[in-house]
Motif scaffolding. Structure first.
Motif, PDB file in Angstrom:
ATOM      1  N   LYS A   4       0.817  -1.218   0.000  1.00  0.00           N
ATOM      2  CA  LYS A   4       0.000   0.000   0.000  1.00  0.00           C
ATOM      3  C   LYS A   4       0.846   1.262   0.000  1.00  0.00           C
ATOM      4  CE  LYS A   4      -4.033  -1.995   2.313  1.00  0.00           C
ATOM      5  NZ  LYS A   4      -4.952  -1.878   3.466  1.00  0.00           N
ATOM      6  N   THR A   5       2.087   1.133   0.473  1.00  0.00           N
ATOM      7  CA  THR A   5       2.960   2.305   0.554  1.00  0.00           C
ATOM      8  C   THR A   5       3.272   2.828  -0.838  1.00  0.00           C
ATOM      9  OG1 THR A   5       3.992   1.212   2.444  1.00  0.00           O
ATOM     10  CG2 THR A   5       5.091   3.173   1.601  1.00  0.00           C
ATOM     11  N   ASN A   6       3.294   4.145  -0.983  1.00  0.00           N
ATOM     12  CA  ASN A   6       3.587   4.768  -2.278  1.00  0.00           C
ATOM     13  C   ASN A   6       5.099   4.735  -2.520  1.00  0.00           C
ATOM     14  OD1 ASN A   6       3.237   6.080  -4.672  1.00  0.00           O
ATOM     15  ND2 ASN A   6       3.140   8.126  -3.744  1.00  0.00           N
ATOM     16  N   LEU A   7       5.553   3.761  -3.315  1.00  0.00           N
ATOM     17  CA  LEU A   7       6.977   3.575  -3.562  1.00  0.00           C
ATOM     18  C   LEU A   7       7.317   3.876  -5.018  1.00  0.00           C
ATOM     19  CD1 LEU A   7       7.467   0.153  -1.721  1.00  0.00           C
ATOM     20  CD2 LEU A   7       8.034   2.413  -0.836  1.00  0.00           C
ATOM     21  N   THR A   8       8.532   4.361  -5.225  1.00  0.00           N
ATOM     22  CA  THR A   8       9.018   4.542  -6.598  1.00  0.00           C
ATOM     23  C   THR A   8       9.413   3.168  -7.146  1.00  0.00           C
ATOM     24  OG1 THR A   8      11.335   4.803  -5.971  1.00  0.00           O
ATOM     25  CG2 THR A   8       9.946   6.800  -5.977  1.00  0.00           C
ATOM     26  N   PRO A   9       9.519   3.020  -8.482  1.00  0.00           N
ATOM     27  CA  PRO A   9       9.962   1.732  -9.057  1.00  0.00           C
ATOM     28  C   PRO A   9      11.312   1.267  -8.494  1.00  0.00           C
ATOM     29  CG  PRO A   9       9.017   3.083 -10.777  1.00  0.00           C
ATOM     30  CD  PRO A   9       9.064   3.945  -9.540  1.00  0.00           C
ATOM     31  N   GLN A  10      12.228   2.210  -8.258  1.00  0.00           N
ATOM     32  CA  GLN A  10      13.538   1.833  -7.721  1.00  0.00           C
ATOM     33  C   GLN A  10      13.416   1.274  -6.308  1.00  0.00           C
ATOM     34  OE1 GLN A  10      16.507   1.610  -9.237  1.00  0.00           O
ATOM     35  NE2 GLN A  10      15.420   2.178 -11.119  1.00  0.00           N
ATOM     36  N   GLU A  11      12.533   1.893  -5.503  1.00  0.00           N
ATOM     37  CA  GLU A  11      12.311   1.391  -4.136  1.00  0.00           C
ATOM     38  C   GLU A  11      11.621   0.037  -4.171  1.00  0.00           C
ATOM     39  OE1 GLU A  11      11.827   5.573  -1.643  1.00  0.00           O
ATOM     40  OE2 GLU A  11      10.130   4.820  -2.816  1.00  0.00           O
ATOM     41  N   LEU A  12      10.689  -0.116  -5.118  1.00  0.00           N
ATOM     42  CA  LEU A  12      10.009  -1.406  -5.276  1.00  0.00           C
ATOM     43  C   LEU A  12      10.997  -2.524  -5.599  1.00  0.00           C
ATOM     44  CD1 LEU A  12       6.666  -0.789  -7.203  1.00  0.00           C
ATOM     45  CD2 LEU A  12       6.955  -2.069  -5.075  1.00  0.00           C
ATOM     46  N   LYS A  13      11.967  -2.201  -6.458  1.00  0.00           N
ATOM     47  CA  LYS A  13      12.965  -3.200  -6.851  1.00  0.00           C
ATOM     48  C   LYS A  13      13.703  -3.756  -5.632  1.00  0.00           C
ATOM     49  CE  LYS A  13      13.960  -1.694 -11.580  1.00  0.00           C
ATOM     50  NZ  LYS A  13      14.985  -1.119 -12.489  1.00  0.00           N
ATOM     51  N   LYS A  14      13.999  -2.874  -4.667  1.00  0.00           N
ATOM     52  CA  LYS A  14      14.699  -3.315  -3.461  1.00  0.00           C
ATOM     53  C   LYS A  14      13.856  -4.322  -2.684  1.00  0.00           C
ATOM     54  CE  LYS A  14      17.367   0.946  -2.873  1.00  0.00           C
ATOM     55  NZ  LYS A  14      17.618   2.132  -2.012  1.00  0.00           N
ATOM     56  N   TYR A  15      12.547  -4.023  -2.546  1.00  0.00           N
ATOM     57  CA  TYR A  15      11.635  -4.951  -1.855  1.00  0.00           C
ATOM     58  C   TYR A  15      11.559  -6.284  -2.587  1.00  0.00           C
ATOM     59  CZ  TYR A  15       9.690  -1.759   1.638  1.00  0.00           C
ATOM     60  OH  TYR A  15       9.521  -0.939   2.732  1.00  0.00           O
ATOM     61  N   ILE A  16      11.451  -6.210  -3.918  1.00  0.00           N
ATOM     62  CA  ILE A  16      11.294  -7.431  -4.724  1.00  0.00           C
ATOM     63  C   ILE A  16      12.536  -8.311  -4.613  1.00  0.00           C
ATOM     64  CG2 ILE A  16      11.040  -8.294  -7.095  1.00  0.00           C
ATOM     65  CD1 ILE A  16       9.444  -5.569  -7.531  1.00  0.00           C
ATOM     66  N   LYS A  17      13.694  -7.670  -4.616  1.00  0.00           N
ATOM     67  CA  LYS A  17      14.938  -8.440  -4.488  1.00  0.00           C
ATOM     68  C   LYS A  17      15.026  -9.123  -3.123  1.00  0.00           C
ATOM     69  CE  LYS A  17      17.653  -5.853  -7.859  1.00  0.00           C
ATOM     70  NZ  LYS A  17      18.765  -4.895  -8.079  1.00  0.00           N
ATOM     71  N   LEU A  18      14.540  -8.441  -2.085  1.00  0.00           N
ATOM     72  CA  LEU A  18      14.516  -9.051  -0.742  1.00  0.00           C
ATOM     73  C   LEU A  18      13.559 -10.242  -0.706  1.00  0.00           C
ATOM     74  CD1 LEU A  18      14.492  -5.862   1.525  1.00  0.00           C
ATOM     75  CD2 LEU A  18      16.330  -7.563   1.370  1.00  0.00           C
TER      76      LEU A  18
END
Length: 337
Positions: A4-18
């Motif tokens: 739900k958090t408003n994340l940029t694509p770059q920030e999303l990538k960090k979550y996805i990699k984790l």
């Protein structure tokens, strides 16, 4: 997973990699280790849609893209992916019609020896679409493989090539050899030996006048079964060659594991060989290994006189490419045979 958090694509990538890192951890179960992979698709609100169901469908489209392109990765949804998917689906439907209506043309690219004699050919299938005209195999063969329609196409090509080759042999070309391409998936199937035999029996062609060209991905599909099938094909008397040798999954390791007769030097090494010393070194090594193992060597993609002269100077004795001839219809081919 919904973030739900408003994340940029770059920030999303960090979550996805984790997330991927956690999923990919080795799991121990009943004294056995299992490695799990993840294919992840992502869609973003409101960029990709404002509708929840559409967002889920879009992320699924992106996930399927990952699955069809190597797996164990992630992909953000793009409209182009959906367009390409619809295009592929259209080709899939069209292929079913093409198979039922025999919308195929077979062209034959001659192979030459150092005496400038035609000793064989490679058969290349074209889709003669009633609306689009001639469609080259690069545009439909990968989709035919994914949709499990490749075997129906190959059966048609095999039967027609065997029939045509029988005509040429009966006209006095006793040692002529026609080559057809078969995919790694086909060559790992239980039925492959049977349908090669059927093509030979229907046409009456001697197995020595047929060659199967293996693609560079041959060892990706059920290695043990594939090698067993190739040995059975060789026992029939059919020749085997490796196409695109030296690229991708191809390596000198093939020569030890597969019952092959011929190595085809990939066009990427042949093109500009007269201007690139590294290409020349690699090509010379392939020719030398082939000689030591008593294998035929064919240089494919020969386009200039300089390339031909240099290959001939380095003891390559068989050639294929536009310097000699483009792929021809059967009628055109018979004029040069």
């Amino acid at each position: 997973i919904i973030l739900k958090t408003n994340l940029t694509p770059q920030e999303l990538k960090k979550y996805i990699k984790l997330i991927s890192k956690e999923i990919n951890k080795t799991v121990n179960l009943e004294n056995q280790k299992f490695n799990i992979q993840s294919s992840i698709g992502i869609s973003i609100y409101p960029n990709d849609s404002i509708n929840l169901n559409q967002l889920l469908r879009n992320s699924e489209i992106a996930m399927n893209y990952v699955k069809n392109n190597g797996k164990n990765n992630f992909k953000f949804y793009k409209h182009e992916i959906k367009e390409n998917l619809m295009k592929q689906f259209g080709i899939e439907i069209g292929l079913r019609k093409a198979i039922s209506d025999d919308q195929w043309e077979i062209h034959y690219q001659p192979k030459y020896n150092t005496s400038n004699d035609v000793y064989g050919c490679e058969a290349l299938v074209r889709w003669n679409h009633p609306e689009e005209g001639i469609i080259n195999p690069d545009n439909f063969i990968p989709i035919a493989e994914k949709s499990n329609q490749i075997q129906d196409i190959s059966k048609y090509v095999l039967t027609e090539v065997c029939k045509k080759t029988k005509e040429w042999v009966d006209d006095g070309n006793n040692e002529f050899i026609s080559s057809i391409n078969m995919s790694a998936k086909e060559l790992s199937e239980d039925s492959i030996v049977e349908y090669i035999n059927n093509g030979l029996n229907i046409s009456g062609l001697n197995p020595k006048n047929l060659e199967i060209e293996l693609t560079e991905r041959i060892m990706m599909h059920n290695k043990e079964k594939t090698i067993t099938n190739l040995e059975k094909i060789k026992e029939i008397g059919v020749h085997l060659s490796i196409d695109d040798f030296g690229t991708g999954y191809s390596s000198f390791n093939y020569l030890r594991k597969l019952p092959i007769d011929t190595i085809k030097i990939d066009r990427s090494f042949v093109s500009g060989i007269d201007k690139n010393s590294d290409k020349l070194k690699i090509t010379k090594s392939i020719i030398e290994i082939g000689e030591k193992l008593n294998m035929n060597i064919v240089a494919e993609g020969v386009e200039t006189e300089n390339e031909f002269n240099l290959l001939e100077k380095n003891k390559c004795e068989k050639f294929q490419g536009y310097y000699f001839s483009k792929p021809l219809t059967s009628d055109e081919f018979e004029k040069i045979l």
